[in-house]
Design an enzyme around this catalytic site. Structure first.
Site, PDB file in Angstrom:
ATOM      1  N   ASN A  62      89.061 109.048  12.745  1.00 37.49           N
ATOM      2  CA  ASN A  62      88.079 109.700  13.607  1.00 37.49           C
ATOM      3  C   ASN A  62      88.374 109.305  15.052  1.00 37.49           C
ATOM      4  OD1 ASN A  62      85.844 110.685  14.906  1.00 37.49           O
ATOM      5  ND2 ASN A  62      84.387 109.274  13.943  1.00 37.49           N
ATOM      6  N   LYS A  69      86.975 110.356  17.672  1.00 39.32           N
ATOM      7  CA  LYS A  69      85.759 110.403  18.498  1.00 39.32           C
ATOM      8  C   LYS A  69      86.073 111.096  19.839  1.00 39.32           C
ATOM      9  CE  LYS A  69      84.272 106.200  16.243  1.00 39.32           C
ATOM     10  NZ  LYS A  69      83.269 105.170  16.162  1.00 39.32           N
ATOM     11  N   HIS A  90      78.138 111.825  10.639  1.00 38.92           N
ATOM     12  CA  HIS A  90      78.567 110.527  11.181  1.00 38.92           C
ATOM     13  C   HIS A  90      77.370 109.864  11.858  1.00 38.92           C
ATOM     14  CE1 HIS A  90      80.589 107.534  13.637  1.00 38.92           C
ATOM     15  NE2 HIS A  90      81.612 107.641  12.799  1.00 38.92           N
ATOM     16  N   GLU A 129      77.034 108.368  14.520  1.00 43.38           N
ATOM     17  CA  GLU A 129      76.881 108.656  15.961  1.00 43.38           C
ATOM     18  C   GLU A 129      76.242 110.024  16.171  1.00 43.38           C
ATOM     19  OE1 GLU A 129      80.943 107.725  16.978  1.00 43.38           O
ATOM     20  OE2 GLU A 129      80.527 105.627  16.485  1.00 43.38           O
ATOM     21  N   GLU A 169      79.561 104.100   5.664  1.00 40.24           N
ATOM     22  CA  GLU A 169      79.837 103.428   6.932  1.00 40.24           C
ATOM     23  C   GLU A 169      78.587 102.678   7.389  1.00 40.24           C
ATOM     24  OE1 GLU A 169      83.202 105.367   9.260  1.00 40.24           O
ATOM     25  OE2 GLU A 169      81.447 106.574   9.667  1.00 40.24           O
ATOM     26  N   GLY A 226      82.738 100.170  14.943  1.00 39.07           N
ATOM     27  CA  GLY A 226      83.146  99.854  16.312  1.00 39.07           C
ATOM     28  C   GLY A 226      82.760  98.460  16.773  1.00 39.07           C
ATOM     29  N   SER A 230      85.161  99.236  11.184  1.00 36.39           N
ATOM     30  CA  SER A 230      86.082  98.192  11.636  1.00 36.39           C
ATOM     31  C   SER A 230      87.220  97.928  10.653  1.00 36.39           C
ATOM     32  CB  SER A 230      85.317  96.903  11.950  1.00 36.39           C
ATOM     33  OG  SER A 230      84.407  97.133  13.016  1.00 36.39           O
TER      34      SER A 230
HETATM   35  C1  PEP Z   1      84.134 105.486  12.627  1.00 34.40           C
HETATM   36  O1  PEP Z   1      84.263 106.024  13.698  1.00 34.40           O
HETATM   37  O2  PEP Z   1      83.720 106.156  11.680  1.00 34.40           O
HETATM   38  C2  PEP Z   1      84.487 104.080  12.468  1.00 34.40           C
HETATM   39  C3  PEP Z   1      84.407 103.524  11.298  1.00 34.40           C
HETATM   40  O3  PEP Z   1      84.905 103.406  13.606  1.00 34.40           O
HETATM   41  P1  PEP Z   1      85.625 101.947  13.667  1.00 34.40           P
HETATM   42  O4  PEP Z   1      86.751 101.982  12.666  1.00 34.40           O
HETATM   43  O5  PEP Z   1      86.092 101.817  15.058  1.00 34.40           O
HETATM   44  O6  PEP Z   1      84.603 100.941  13.279  1.00 34.40           O
END
Ligand code: PEP
Length: 244
Positions: free
Chosen positions: A6, A8, A93, A95, A163, A169, A207
């Protein structure tokens, strides 16, 4: 095994072109069963489609509208993603759920629109730190799954991404024990909904990095990873894909 990146709201034309070339070039010679998918910002999808060297690198949109067309300024439809060369889309997601106040019902409507347009969809769920500390993680995730999966969602057209919001992040990855327990719980919730959902890939996101991927991807109910930050560097993303 799905390894999804992703991007973003990151990258520009030049960096997207280079990353698409590097990933697709290396995807062709990978000798495991990892299916790499990248989710660029909508405006860079054309660049990625034009720059990938082969279709071993698949492409998806980060979001789509629930309606097929109409007066929705700034939005894009699922059929536009198909037209641009996408095979996938993310729905729900965290976000989007936070920044755009998307409810489970909104996510289900988007997933349904995606399926109707011919896309496959990765539906995202996950609890906040507060919910986990209160011992509500299992219930919250079950409720999100119940509400975010449209009726009659074909098992071979979607994956579910777990997630935990506190791991996205932050560099604070969930422990393999917690991921194992949650993915087993998610499998039970999915199978209770439909026996065919025993086959659905459940991705972990939050992460994921080259140094923690192998331990997570080895778990029995982990069918891949949804990767944010580490998907922006070819070497890191490939290393994660090669951990499977
Ligand atoms: C994500 O954007 O879905 C995500 C898991 O980000 P990160 O790997 O940076 O934690």
């Amino acid at each position: 095994m799905i390894i999804a990146g992703n991007w973003k709201m990151n990258m520009d034309r030049a960096s997207a072109q280079k990353l698409a070339e590097d990933l697709s070039g290396q995807a062709a010679s990978m000798n495991n069963n990892a299916q790499m998918i990248v989710f660029p910002p909508a405006i860079l999808i054309d660049t990625v489609v034009a720059s990938r060297l082969n279709e071993n690198l698949q492409i998806g949109g980060q979001d789509c509208h629930a309606q097929p067309s109409g007066a929705h300024t700034g939005d894009i439809s699922a059929s536009m993603l198909v037209d641009a060369g996408c095979g996938w889309v993310l729905a729900g997601h965290s976000e989007r759920r936070t920044d755009h106040h998307e409810s489970n019902q909104d996510v289900a409507a988007k997933a349904s629109a995606a399926i109707d347009a011919g896309l496959s969809v990765i539906i995202c769920v996950g609890e906040t730190l507060e919910e986990r500390m209160a011992g509500k993680a299992n219930d919250i995730v079950a409720e999100q799954i119940e509400g975010s999966l449209p009726a009659d969602l074909p098992h071979d057209r979607f994956a579910l991404a777990y997630e935990p919001v506190w791991a996205i992040g932050t560099g604070q990855v969930a422990s393999p024990e917690d991921v194992d327990a949650m993915h087993n719980h998610i499998r039970d919730v999915l199978v209770a909904r439909h026996p065919n959902y025993a086959k659905v890939d459940i991705l972990y996101g939050g992460s994921v990095k080259p140094d923690n991927a192998a331990a997570l991807l080895a778990l029995s109910n982990v069918g891949g990873a949804l990767v944010g930050g580490a998907s922006l560097k070819a070497d890191d993303f490939i290393a994660i894909a090669q951990s499977t």
